[in-house]
Design a protein around this motif. Structure first.
Motif, mmCIF file in Angstrom:
data_model
loop_
_atom_site.group_PDB
_atom_site.id
_atom_site.type_symbol
_atom_site.label_atom_id
_atom_site.label_comp_id
_atom_site.label_asym_id
_atom_site.label_seq_id
_atom_site.Cartn_x
_atom_site.Cartn_y
_atom_site.Cartn_z
ATOM 1 N N PHE A 12 0.803 -1.220 0.000
ATOM 2 C CA PHE A 12 0.000 0.000 0.000
ATOM 3 C C PHE A 12 0.838 1.273 0.000
ATOM 4 O O PHE A 12 0.289 2.373 -0.028
ATOM 5 C CB PHE A 12 -0.922 0.032 1.234
ATOM 6 C CG PHE A 12 -1.745 -1.209 1.401
ATOM 7 C CD1 PHE A 12 -2.746 -1.515 0.497
ATOM 8 C CD2 PHE A 12 -1.516 -2.082 2.450
ATOM 9 C CE1 PHE A 12 -3.508 -2.658 0.640
ATOM 10 C CE2 PHE A 12 -2.264 -3.230 2.610
ATOM 11 C CZ PHE A 12 -3.268 -3.529 1.698
ATOM 12 N N THR A 34 2.916 2.746 -2.212
ATOM 13 C CA THR A 34 2.851 3.601 -3.394
ATOM 14 C C THR A 34 1.530 4.352 -3.466
ATOM 15 O O THR A 34 1.503 5.558 -3.746
ATOM 16 C CB THR A 34 3.045 2.756 -4.661
ATOM 17 O OG1 THR A 34 4.282 2.032 -4.571
ATOM 18 C CG2 THR A 34 3.059 3.647 -5.893
ATOM 19 N N ASP A 35 0.432 3.668 -3.192
ATOM 20 C CA ASP A 35 -0.881 4.318 -3.243
ATOM 21 C C ASP A 35 -1.013 5.385 -2.156
ATOM 22 O O ASP A 35 -1.582 6.453 -2.389
ATOM 23 C CB ASP A 35 -1.985 3.271 -3.083
ATOM 24 C CG ASP A 35 -1.998 2.263 -4.223
ATOM 25 O OD1 ASP A 35 -1.552 2.631 -5.330
ATOM 26 O OD2 ASP A 35 -2.439 1.124 -4.010
ATOM 27 N N LEU A 36 -0.491 5.103 -0.969
ATOM 28 C CA LEU A 36 -0.582 6.081 0.108
ATOM 29 C C LEU A 36 0.275 7.309 -0.178
ATOM 30 O O LEU A 36 -0.143 8.447 0.073
ATOM 31 C CB LEU A 36 -0.159 5.439 1.432
ATOM 32 C CG LEU A 36 -1.102 4.377 1.999
ATOM 33 C CD1 LEU A 36 -0.485 3.709 3.219
ATOM 34 C CD2 LEU A 36 -2.446 5.000 2.370
ATOM 35 N N SER A 57 1.041 8.440 -3.050
ATOM 36 C CA SER A 57 0.455 9.196 -4.160
ATOM 37 C C SER A 57 -0.587 10.205 -3.690
ATOM 38 O O SER A 57 -0.848 11.200 -4.377
ATOM 39 C CB SER A 57 -0.177 8.235 -5.176
ATOM 40 O OG SER A 57 -1.265 7.525 -4.580
#
Length: 293
Positions: A144, A146-148, A150
């Motif tokens: 998670f 990379t998504d966080l 971003s």
């Protein structure tokens, strides 16, 4: 009408054990005193001696170096961050501990045994492994991370990651204090209150909470002491930058690794402060907790 229940026949009085037999049941005095001596020596070697050593090294040069060390900006910032991380971790573990303890004792559901086992997992694995696992999940290349990142949320090498690591290592402490008390209390009072029209919130506030208050308090203090002294998991997920991401335990480690008497004095002063804080918390709850007859 004649009684249908028969009274049991009177049992003959059993001969009382002689004082000599009672004395034998208590065990051999030599063995008893030997075990006591072994226990005292064991505790003294593992607990009392390190405490004495830290105290001696802290005040070996007087009180002024200690006051100078604990008033430094780096130590003050480390204390503030430690209190923030430990406070949030204890709050989350208290809410989780209450909910999960009530769920495990009051209900039967698929996966209950698995949940009960997973709660004890942080006790059986190294805190360093906990920190590494958090990096694999919330790190830059994690599930998670990379998504966080971003959306502007950084977990690892920041305060949220330190809070999560502390929450994980102190997870079972509140739960394992509450569950035995709830199991011993049973469901009689709760069911009686429900039959009288009390809703779930009223039953929890007036019956469950007073029953578990001392177990909850003791679990919270143990969780707080564990959170204040956590090092391994926090060390992995923290960048350990002074006045930014350095807790008291990280401050002690970094100061002790530096050369010179001043950093060493600062490390011992911080260690003594942390040790005394944990002892005071445990002593207070031990004094307030009702003693068994």
């Amino acid at each position: 009408m004649a009684d249908t229940l028969e009274r049991p026949a009177a049992q003959p009085d059993r001969p009382r054990a002689s004082p000599r037999r009672i004395r034998r049941r208590r065990g051999n005095p030599l063995i008893r005193w030997t075990l006591r001596l072994v226990a005292v020596v064991y505790v003294a070697a593992l607990v009392a001696l390190p405490v004495f050593t830290v105290t001696k090294e802290t005040f070996g040069n007087g009180l002024d170096p200690v006051l100078e060390a604990v008033s430094s900006p780096d130590f003050v910032a480390a204390v503030k961050l430690t209190l923030l991380v430990a406070g949030l971790a204890v709050l989350l573990n208290t809410v989780f501990g209450l909910a999960v303890s009530y769920l495990l004792v009051r209900y039967r559901f698929p996966g209950r045994g698995l949940l009960n086992t997973v709660i004890d997992l942080p006790v059986s694995i190294s805190p360093v492994v906990v920190g590494l696992a958090l990096i694999l999940v919330y790190g830059t290349t994690g599930w998670f991370g990379t998504d966080l990142e971003s959306v502007g949320i950084q977990i690892i090498f920041s305060t949220p990651g330190m809070v999560i690591a502390t929450v994980v290592v102190a997870l079972p402490l509140v739960v394992r204090e509450i569950i035995p008390v709830l199991e011993e209390a049973g469901l009689d009072q709760d069911q009686a209150a429900q039959s009288l029209g009390a809703n779930a919130v009223q039953r929890f506030l007036r019956i469950t909470l007073p029953t578990i208050k001392w177990a909850l308090a003791y679990g919270v203090v143990l969780s707080l002491a564990r959170s204040l002294g956590e090092f391994g998991a926090v060390r992995v997920v923290s960048s350990s930058i002074a006045q930014e991401s350095q807790t008291v335990t990280l401050y002690i480690n970094d100061q002790y690794q530096e050369f010179g008497p001043k950093p060493e004095q600062a490390a011992f002063a911080a260690a003594f402060t942390l040790m005394i804080t944990a002892i005071v918390f445990i002593a207070i709850i031990a004094a307030l907790r009702p003693k068994d007859k």
